[in-house]
Design a protein around this motif. Sequence first.
Motif, PDB file in Angstrom:
ATOM      1  N   HIS A  83      -8.049   3.025   0.331  1.00  0.00           N
ATOM      2  CA  HIS A  83      -8.299   2.090   1.434  1.00  0.00           C
ATOM      3  C   HIS A  83      -8.948   2.813   2.613  1.00  0.00           C
ATOM      4  O   HIS A  83      -9.907   2.304   3.205  1.00  0.00           O
ATOM      5  N   THR A 108      -3.401   4.674  -3.162  1.00  0.00           N
ATOM      6  CA  THR A 108      -3.817   3.392  -2.583  1.00  0.00           C
ATOM      7  C   THR A 108      -4.226   3.566  -1.127  1.00  0.00           C
ATOM      8  O   THR A 108      -5.270   3.066  -0.696  1.00  0.00           O
ATOM      9  N   LYS A 109      -3.403   4.276  -0.379  1.00  0.00           N
ATOM     10  CA  LYS A 109      -3.727   4.506   1.040  1.00  0.00           C
ATOM     11  C   LYS A 109      -5.038   5.277   1.171  1.00  0.00           C
ATOM     12  O   LYS A 109      -5.877   4.951   2.007  1.00  0.00           O
ATOM     13  N   HIS A 135       0.857  -1.183   0.000  1.00  0.00           N
ATOM     14  CA  HIS A 135       0.000   0.000   0.000  1.00  0.00           C
ATOM     15  C   HIS A 135       0.896   1.236   0.000  1.00  0.00           C
ATOM     16  O   HIS A 135       0.696   2.177   0.754  1.00  0.00           O
TER      17      HIS A 135
END
Length: 189
Positions: free
Chosen positions: A35, A31-32, A26
């Motif tokens: 999420h 991406t972080k 991640h």
Amino acid sequence: AVAAARPPSRSFADFESFWPLYVQQHSLTTTKLLHGVGTTLVVLSIAVRLGAASSLRVGLGLVSGICLSLLGADATASCSSGLPEAAVMVSLIVGAVRLYSGLPPSQTAAHLACGYVLPWVAHFFVERNRPFAGRRPLAASGVSSGAPGEWCTRPATFSHPTFSLIGDFALLGSLLTGRLPLNATSPAG
């Protein structure tokens, strides 16, 4: 008790040793964020739909299901894939949420599935992880950004689903508290 022999693809026995891999998979800011937004939307959708008191019971069921799933992770550790662990985890979470809150299994499963939409977008299109790709160069898989030595890896969810779910909540907490910067590629930052 004797620990089950773990295949190389399922080598992590505890979350602490798994966390660096989770952060590495991640590593990109987008991406972080995806999420974190996905995890937050699940929590908020449950709170809005059910109200505070019922949401707390759902949360208790979720935490209980995850704790029981850690036992399932140990029981399925010798399996070559995380699929048996994932089946045990989902069953235990759905059952525990039902027990504590009365939320029907279909609704619990729907909330869990909704929580995975944005993270999977991140894995497939941002990090370029592929669930059945194994470990090979992206150029060989037909997907490449052109960076030399770039690798396509299977998301950790496929080998350690319980630790991955815990990681989603740990990531959100770490981002909200500033313990993990958005640009971090390892837990040390």
